[in-house]
Design a protein around this motif. Structure first.
Motif, PDB file in Angstrom:
ATOM      1  N   ALA A  49       0.849  -1.189   0.000  1.00 57.79           N
ATOM      2  CA  ALA A  49       0.000   0.000   0.000  1.00 57.79           C
ATOM      3  C   ALA A  49       0.883   1.237   0.000  1.00 57.79           C
ATOM      4  CB  ALA A  49      -0.913   0.016   1.218  1.00 57.79           C
ATOM      5  N   SER A  57      -4.050  10.681  -2.279  1.00 51.58           N
ATOM      6  CA  SER A  57      -4.201   9.441  -3.018  1.00 51.58           C
ATOM      7  C   SER A  57      -3.565   8.280  -2.290  1.00 51.58           C
ATOM      8  CB  SER A  57      -3.598   9.574  -4.418  1.00 51.58           C
ATOM      9  OG  SER A  57      -2.201   9.704  -4.338  1.00 51.58           O
ATOM     10  N   THR A  58      -4.197   7.130  -2.436  1.00 49.31           N
ATOM     11  CA  THR A  58      -3.682   5.877  -1.917  1.00 49.31           C
ATOM     12  C   THR A  58      -3.786   4.823  -2.998  1.00 49.31           C
ATOM     13  OG1 THR A  58      -5.853   5.265  -1.033  1.00 49.31           O
ATOM     14  CG2 THR A  58      -4.352   6.375   0.474  1.00 49.31           C
ATOM     15  N   ASN A  59      -2.958   3.820  -2.916  1.00 48.53           N
ATOM     16  CA  ASN A  59      -3.128   2.682  -3.805  1.00 48.53           C
ATOM     17  C   ASN A  59      -2.710   1.414  -3.084  1.00 48.53           C
ATOM     18  OD1 ASN A  59      -0.348   3.950  -4.573  1.00 48.53           O
ATOM     19  ND2 ASN A  59      -0.196   1.833  -5.219  1.00 48.53           N
ATOM     20  N   TYR A  60      -3.285   0.308  -3.549  1.00 50.57           N
ATOM     21  CA  TYR A  60      -3.137  -0.971  -2.863  1.00 50.57           C
ATOM     22  C   TYR A  60      -2.860  -2.078  -3.862  1.00 50.57           C
ATOM     23  CZ  TYR A  60      -5.400   1.478   1.001  1.00 50.57           C
ATOM     24  OH  TYR A  60      -5.708   2.375   1.994  1.00 50.57           O
ATOM     25  N   ASP A  62      -3.655  -5.581  -5.393  1.00 51.51           N
ATOM     26  CA  ASP A  62      -4.957  -6.226  -5.588  1.00 51.51           C
ATOM     27  C   ASP A  62      -5.243  -7.233  -4.477  1.00 51.51           C
ATOM     28  OD1 ASP A  62      -4.807  -6.363  -9.237  1.00 51.51           O
ATOM     29  OD2 ASP A  62      -5.463  -4.790  -7.865  1.00 51.51           O
ATOM     30  N   SER A  63      -4.213  -7.887  -3.978  1.00 52.48           N
ATOM     31  CA  SER A  63      -4.389  -8.946  -2.994  1.00 52.48           C
ATOM     32  C   SER A  63      -4.863  -8.435  -1.633  1.00 52.48           C
ATOM     33  CB  SER A  63      -3.082  -9.723  -2.814  1.00 52.48           C
ATOM     34  OG  SER A  63      -2.043  -8.856  -2.397  1.00 52.48           O
ATOM     35  N   VAL A  64      -4.747  -7.134  -1.386  1.00 55.34           N
ATOM     36  CA  VAL A  64      -5.128  -6.602  -0.079  1.00 55.34           C
ATOM     37  C   VAL A  64      -6.258  -5.576  -0.158  1.00 55.34           C
ATOM     38  CG1 VAL A  64      -2.759  -6.947   0.724  1.00 55.34           C
ATOM     39  CG2 VAL A  64      -3.490  -4.664   0.005  1.00 55.34           C
ATOM     40  N   LYS A  65      -6.704  -5.249  -1.353  1.00 58.48           N
ATOM     41  CA  LYS A  65      -7.778  -4.261  -1.506  1.00 58.48           C
ATOM     42  C   LYS A  65      -9.021  -4.701  -0.750  1.00 58.48           C
ATOM     43  CE  LYS A  65      -6.554  -2.134  -5.924  1.00 58.48           C
ATOM     44  NZ  LYS A  65      -6.876  -2.028  -7.362  1.00 58.48           N
ATOM     45  N   GLY A  66      -9.600  -3.756  -0.016  1.00 56.63           N
ATOM     46  CA  GLY A  66     -10.789  -4.050   0.763  1.00 56.63           C
ATOM     47  C   GLY A  66     -10.496  -4.627   2.130  1.00 56.63           C
ATOM     48  N   ARG A  67      -9.239  -5.005   2.385  1.00 54.93           N
ATOM     49  CA  ARG A  67      -8.872  -5.574   3.689  1.00 54.93           C
ATOM     50  C   ARG A  67      -7.884  -4.690   4.448  1.00 54.93           C
ATOM     51  NH1 ARG A  67      -6.113 -10.198   3.949  1.00 54.93           N
ATOM     52  NH2 ARG A  67      -5.071  -9.952   1.925  1.00 54.93           N
ATOM     53  N   THR A  69      -5.859  -0.896   5.028  1.00 56.37           N
ATOM     54  CA  THR A  69      -6.005   0.545   4.876  1.00 56.37           C
ATOM     55  C   THR A  69      -4.732   1.235   5.339  1.00 56.37           C
ATOM     56  OG1 THR A  69      -8.392   0.406   5.282  1.00 56.37           O
ATOM     57  CG2 THR A  69      -7.359   2.572   5.468  1.00 56.37           C
TER      58      THR A  69
END
Length: 115
Positions: A49, A57-60, A62-67, A69
């Protein structure tokens, strides 16, 4: 001279949560883009992340998106990684990274997700 110190790692069961912290020593923390990386045994270090210096702006991964922050407190010179719904595949050493003109790494903190 930038120094980064991570904390908050440990052993947690699948589905659990951890909050990692990174303390920044140095000047003008607010000018640095901050990131969390991780490295599992036998694997390359990967970006988890990132958050911009302006917090716009933030970016993550794919494997941790939604989990996971990422957040930062510029007044306290801290960056955080809230990790929820942890999975065994999240097991790794997690590193804090600060970048302005050059980059600096912390020493890492171990996160182990296991029952």
């Amino acid at each position: 001279q930038v120094q980064l110190v991570e904390s908050g790692g440990g052993l947690v069961q699948p589905g659990g949560s951890l909050r990692l912290s990174c303390a920044f020593s140095g000047n003008t923390f607010s000018a640095y883009a901050m990131s969390w990386y991780r490295q599992a045994p036998g694997k390359e270090r990967e970006l988890v992340a990132a958050i911009s210096s302006t917090i716009e702006s933030t970016n993550y991964a794919d494997s941790v998106k939604g989990r996971f922050t990422i957040s930062r407190d510029n007044a306290k010179k801290m960056v955080f990684l809230q990790m929820n719904s942890l999975k065994p595949e999240d097991t790794a050493v997690y590193y804090c990274y600060a970048r302005r003109w050059t980059g600096s790494w912390g020493q890492g903190t171990q996160v182990t997700v296991s029952s």
